[in-house]
Each structure stands twice: as C-alpha cells, then as structure tokens.
Design an enzyme around this catalytic site. Sequence first.
Site, PDB file in Angstrom:
ATOM      1  CB  CYS A 287       1.298 -11.584  24.165  1.00 49.76           C
ATOM      2  SG  CYS A 287       0.225 -10.162  24.312  1.00 49.76           S
TER       3      CYS A 287
HETATM    4  N1  LIG Z   1      -3.639  -8.562  22.162  1.00 49.82           N
HETATM    5  C1  LIG Z   1      -3.283  -8.877  23.376  1.00 49.82           C
HETATM    6  O1  LIG Z   1      -3.767  -9.846  23.929  1.00 49.82           O
HETATM    7  C2  LIG Z   1      -2.283  -8.028  24.163  1.00 49.82           C
HETATM    8  C3  LIG Z   1      -2.184  -8.250  25.535  1.00 49.82           C
HETATM    9  C4  LIG Z   1      -1.296  -7.481  26.282  1.00 49.82           C
HETATM   10  C5  LIG Z   1      -0.511  -6.541  25.645  1.00 49.82           C
HETATM   11  N2  LIG Z   1      -0.610  -6.350  24.294  1.00 49.82           N
HETATM   12  C6  LIG Z   1       0.231  -5.305  23.698  1.00 49.82           C
HETATM   13  O2  LIG Z   1      -0.570  -4.167  23.459  1.00 49.82           O
HETATM   14  C7  LIG Z   1      -0.130  -3.487  22.271  1.00 49.82           C
HETATM   15  C8  LIG Z   1      -1.271  -3.382  21.284  1.00 49.82           C
HETATM   16  O3  LIG Z   1      -1.656  -4.695  20.911  1.00 49.82           O
HETATM   17  P1  LIG Z   1      -3.065  -4.990  20.267  1.00 49.82           P
HETATM   18  O4  LIG Z   1      -3.224  -6.457  20.311  1.00 49.82           O
HETATM   19  O5  LIG Z   1      -4.130  -4.134  20.862  1.00 49.82           O
HETATM   20  O6  LIG Z   1      -2.796  -4.507  18.763  1.00 49.82           O
HETATM   21  P2  LIG Z   1      -3.904  -4.153  17.652  1.00 49.82           P
HETATM   22  O7  LIG Z   1      -3.221  -4.262  16.344  1.00 49.82           O
HETATM   23  O8  LIG Z   1      -5.148  -4.939  17.886  1.00 49.82           O
HETATM   24  O9  LIG Z   1      -4.270  -2.642  17.965  1.00 49.82           O
HETATM   25  C9  LIG Z   1      -3.405  -1.600  17.732  1.00 49.82           C
HETATM   26  C10 LIG Z   1      -4.189  -0.469  17.097  1.00 49.82           C
HETATM   27  O10 LIG Z   1      -3.328   0.636  16.968  1.00 49.82           O
HETATM   28  C11 LIG Z   1      -3.632   1.293  15.750  1.00 49.82           C
HETATM   29  N3  LIG Z   1      -2.489   2.130  15.406  1.00 49.82           N
HETATM   30  C12 LIG Z   1      -1.311   1.794  14.866  1.00 49.82           C
HETATM   31  N4  LIG Z   1      -0.517   2.864  14.760  1.00 49.82           N
HETATM   32  C13 LIG Z   1      -1.222   3.906  15.264  1.00 49.82           C
HETATM   33  C14 LIG Z   1      -0.938   5.292  15.428  1.00 49.82           C
HETATM   34  N5  LIG Z   1       0.229   5.798  15.083  1.00 49.82           N
HETATM   35  N6  LIG Z   1      -1.902   6.058  15.950  1.00 49.82           N
HETATM   36  C15 LIG Z   1      -3.097   5.539  16.316  1.00 49.82           C
HETATM   37  N7  LIG Z   1      -3.414   4.251  16.200  1.00 49.82           N
HETATM   38  C16 LIG Z   1      -2.481   3.451  15.668  1.00 49.82           C
HETATM   39  C17 LIG Z   1      -3.907   0.156  14.799  1.00 49.82           C
HETATM   40  O11 LIG Z   1      -4.649   0.590  13.681  1.00 49.82           O
HETATM   41  C18 LIG Z   1      -4.691  -0.801  15.693  1.00 49.82           C
HETATM   42  O12 LIG Z   1      -6.085  -0.563  15.640  1.00 49.82           O
HETATM   43  C19 LIG Z   1       1.068  -4.315  21.767  1.00 49.82           C
HETATM   44  O13 LIG Z   1       2.226  -3.763  22.281  1.00 49.82           O
HETATM   45  C20 LIG Z   1       0.828  -5.676  22.368  1.00 49.82           C
HETATM   46  O14 LIG Z   1       2.021  -6.402  22.516  1.00 49.82           O
HETATM   47  C21 LIG Z   1      -1.498  -7.060  23.551  1.00 49.82           C
END
Ligand SMILES: NC(=O)c1ccc[n+]([C@@H]2O[C@H](COP(=O)([O-])OP(=O)(O)OC[C@H]3O[C@@H](n4cnc5c(N)ncnc54)[C@H](O)[C@@H]3O)[C@@H](O)[C@H]2O)c1
Length: 450
Positions: A287
């Site tokens: 983030c």
């Molecule tokens: N990690 C955090 O603390 C956090 C907090 C708030 C917001 N976010 C936001 O949330 C979003 C996701 O972040 P995250 O940390 O969960 O990422 P992550 O990489 O842990 O999870 C994303 C998942 O999406 C899957 N994926 C990718 N392309 C895909 C598709 N086309 N279809 C289905 N699945 C698919 C990946 O395999 C992965 O498992 C980002 O935009 C991030 O900025 C993250």
Amino acid sequence: MYYAKLESEGYEKEATLLQLEEKITGKSAVVGIVGIGYVGLPLAVAFATAGFKVLGFDIRQGNVDSVNRGRSYIADVSDDSLLAVVTRKSLEATTDKSRLKEVDAICICVPTPLTSTKDPDLSYVIHESEAISRYLRPGQLVVLESTTYPGTTKQVVLPKLESSGLRCGVDFYLAYSPERVDPGSKDHNLKNTPKIVGGIDAQSTQLAQLLYSQIAGTVLPVSCPEVAEITKIFENVFRSVNIALVNELACLCEKMGLSVWEVIEAASTKPFGYMPFYPGPGIGGHCIPLDPYYLANKARQLDFHTRFIELAAEINEQMPYHVVYRILEALNDRSKSLKGARVLVLGVAYKKDVEDTRESPALKIIQLLHEKGAQVSYNDPHVPQINVPAGDMKSVELSKECLASMDCVVIAADHSCYDMGEVASRARLVFDARGATRGLKHDNIVRLGE
Ligand SMILES: NC(=O)c1ccc[n+]([C@@H]2O[C@H](COP(=O)([O-])OP(=O)(O)OC[C@H]3O[C@@H](n4cnc5c(N)ncnc54)[C@H](O)[C@@H]3O)[C@@H](O)[C@H]2O)c1
C-alpha cells in the site's frame, strides 16, 4: 410473483433492485470474491462467516487448493476460521471464471502494482473487468476494492462492464469500496473499521452499503466512486508523508546527538493536535510505497504536481541507504569494515508480526549489504525464505551461537517473538532500525535516530 408483476408493469429496474436487496438481507445472495489474497481471503471468510455462500476466484491454483482444503496462507485468517466455513460449504474457491454467473455480488480484490517506471499498472483490474463482462447478467452488483486512482471505476471498469450490452443502474450495479485492513493488527478488523462506499449511481451506493453492512460495523456512503477512491489513497499518503517527516527528524536528531525516540515520546504527551509516527528502515507492503504514485500519476495528467507525495517517497526510499551507511559507520567505529563483515538481519517482513515481504526495506538493506561485500544472513520466523538479487536465502536459526558469531545484528522488523534483551546481550554490535531496544542500556546498541 411480486417481482414478475413489477416487471410486467414495466418496472424491470425496480424489480431487479428489490430482488437483489432481498437476497442480500436474507443472506441468500452468493458473493464472489475475485483475488483471494491478503485482502480477498479475509473478506471471503467474513462474508461466509456472516452466513453467505461465497465463491473465491483466483488465477493461482495453489491458493484455490489451499482454500478448498481449509488451509490458510494469510496470517490474518486462521486455519480454524477458514476450515469452519469450508467444511459447511459456505466458502469454495475456483479458477473457473464462468462461475461468475452464479454470484449476485462480486468484489474485485486483484493487485494494483506499479510498472518498473512507477506508473499505475491496471492490467489486473482491466483483465478482471473483461472477464466479469463476459459473464455479467442482470441483477448483479460489482464492487471494486483494489486501491487505485480516482476515476478508475467510472472510466476503466464501467465501460468494460457495459461492453456486455447491459446498463449500469438498470441491469447491474457498480461501486467502489476501498479495503482498509491493517495487516497483523489485533485491534482493527472489518467489524470495527468503517467501510466507505461510493456507487456510480444512488442505487449502486445503496446496494453496496447494504452488502457491506452485513459484515462491517459501520458503512459510510460517499457521493461518488471518485471520492471513495481518493479517500483510500489520501489515507495512505497521510501515512507516507508523516513517516517521511519523522524519518527526516530521525536523521536530524542523529546529527544533533539527540534521541528521536525520546522526542516522539515527549511530543506524544500532547493530548491534541499530534499523533505519533515512528522512523524506520523504510516503508513496505502493497500500500504505502505504491498508492501515492497512483495519485501523483493521475495529478500529472491534470498538470498538477503533488510535491508532498514525491518528497515523502524520496525520503522514505532513501532510508535503507541511510541504515546501511549507519551500519558501515558503526562497524568502522569498531575498526571493522563492512566488506567481509558477518551481518545478521532480524525480520525481513515489511513490518512487525506479518509475513509479507512485498517492498520490504529489509530486502533492499540485504541487497545493499551484499553489494558492499558483507556476508549476510537473516532470521525471520514468519518468512522461511527470500529471493534477493544475490540469490535465494533461507532464514537461519536464531541461536546464541549465531548471535555471538556476528559482527553486526540489524533489527529491521521488530517481531514480538524476538527477545531484544537476549539479542543485545549475545551480539557484539546491534543496529536497531526500529527503536525496539529502547530501554536497554547495552553500549553495543546503535539506534536509528540517535
Ligand atoms: N495488503 C494490504 O494490506 C492491502 C490493504 C488495502 C488495500 N489493498 C489493495 O487491495 C488489492 C489487493 O491487494 P492484496 O494485498 O490482497 O494482493 P494479493 O497479491 O495478496 O492478492 C491478489 C490476488 O489476486 C489474484 N489474482 C490476480 N489476478 C487475478 C485475476 N485476473 N483473477 C483472479 N484472481 C487474480 C492473485 O493470484 C492474488 O491471490 C490491491 O489493490 C491493494 O493495493 C491491499
């Protein structure tokens, strides 16, 4: 019957809306979570625990198999809570996107990384919007949760979904609702962190609010998706800027022979107008290092320069270099060169008590130490192995012998499991980049910000 009557009287739009509302309140709605990672998996478990049938979609077969076996790969989701919902068939994971037809509400939680030139990479969001549009059917609610710049929901996701021939606000509904999880936190969760929702139209906002109120204590509707999108980024910019400010103060305190930790402690006694932030080896996770660039990039398109954002990023990104310089100095004071020195890095996750190493400053520190010719090893009970430019590394055992054999032990993440007193009493030199040894009086400790 009632809906059929509404439809026959030409009130299709009202019938679609009422049907979806009833499904959500009656918990018969099927919720689809696309991307079951750090954000998506806790969300999927929350909806399933609240009584919904949930389908988790991911492109990684490994994630799908783990979920279906009830094995969690995210620290904030316990095996027990996952197994409970999988066993009673409330949560199922799949790679099969055609099953998007089965769900009533879809939450998109795919990554939003940066390109190598630090520009927004919306390829996952675009790809997913295209996949959803292939299976979109009347009566579905789509919510984008991925962090992104203001305008993405309306300008990127909406046209993709409407390319299906269905119309937003008539056939389907679309909103943005940012995820605000605090990984590793025992205090903040989905229940006690208000959820913000901003729909393309009033009905979309209303439905998204209804959906999230099934799992969140408070849901706050805002006037449009753009407000919800920029709010999320603003929250992270706020953290980035304040961390940069305190990092700058830490570097100044070093020059003045003062302790930044003591300054922060004293300032924190002010009951208003101040909130403590702490210096460290840099920022990490998915983030704070990334999101501000999403806003800066969008601002540039409007001929606007977000100077605070870029200055903060510059200061924070310099911190690993500063830490390595301080280690080099501390060794030099002990007539030891960094080249050839045995250095153990404690904690490679980007922050305390998490297993996430994305953008972790510890990885940069390890890379820089390698480049300076140090013999680097690391310990992190949450991270068994890492990949750095010098190759793969495995976490070493944190034994007394290991600590005693090091020229310098660097505290990069202050995991709760570390006994800092033990570390300080065994190691020849400790460089503490987290203020984790405050209160210890050993003269072999050198701290960032002092
Ligand atoms: N990690 C955090 O603390 C956090 C907090 C708030 C917001 N976010 C936001 O949330 C979003 C996701 O972040 P995250 O940390 O969960 O990422 P992550 O990489 O842990 O999870 C994303 C998942 O999406 C899957 N994926 C990718 N392309 C895909 C598709 N086309 N279809 C289905 N699945 C698919 C990946 O395999 C992965 O498992 C980002 O935009 C991030 O900025 C993250």
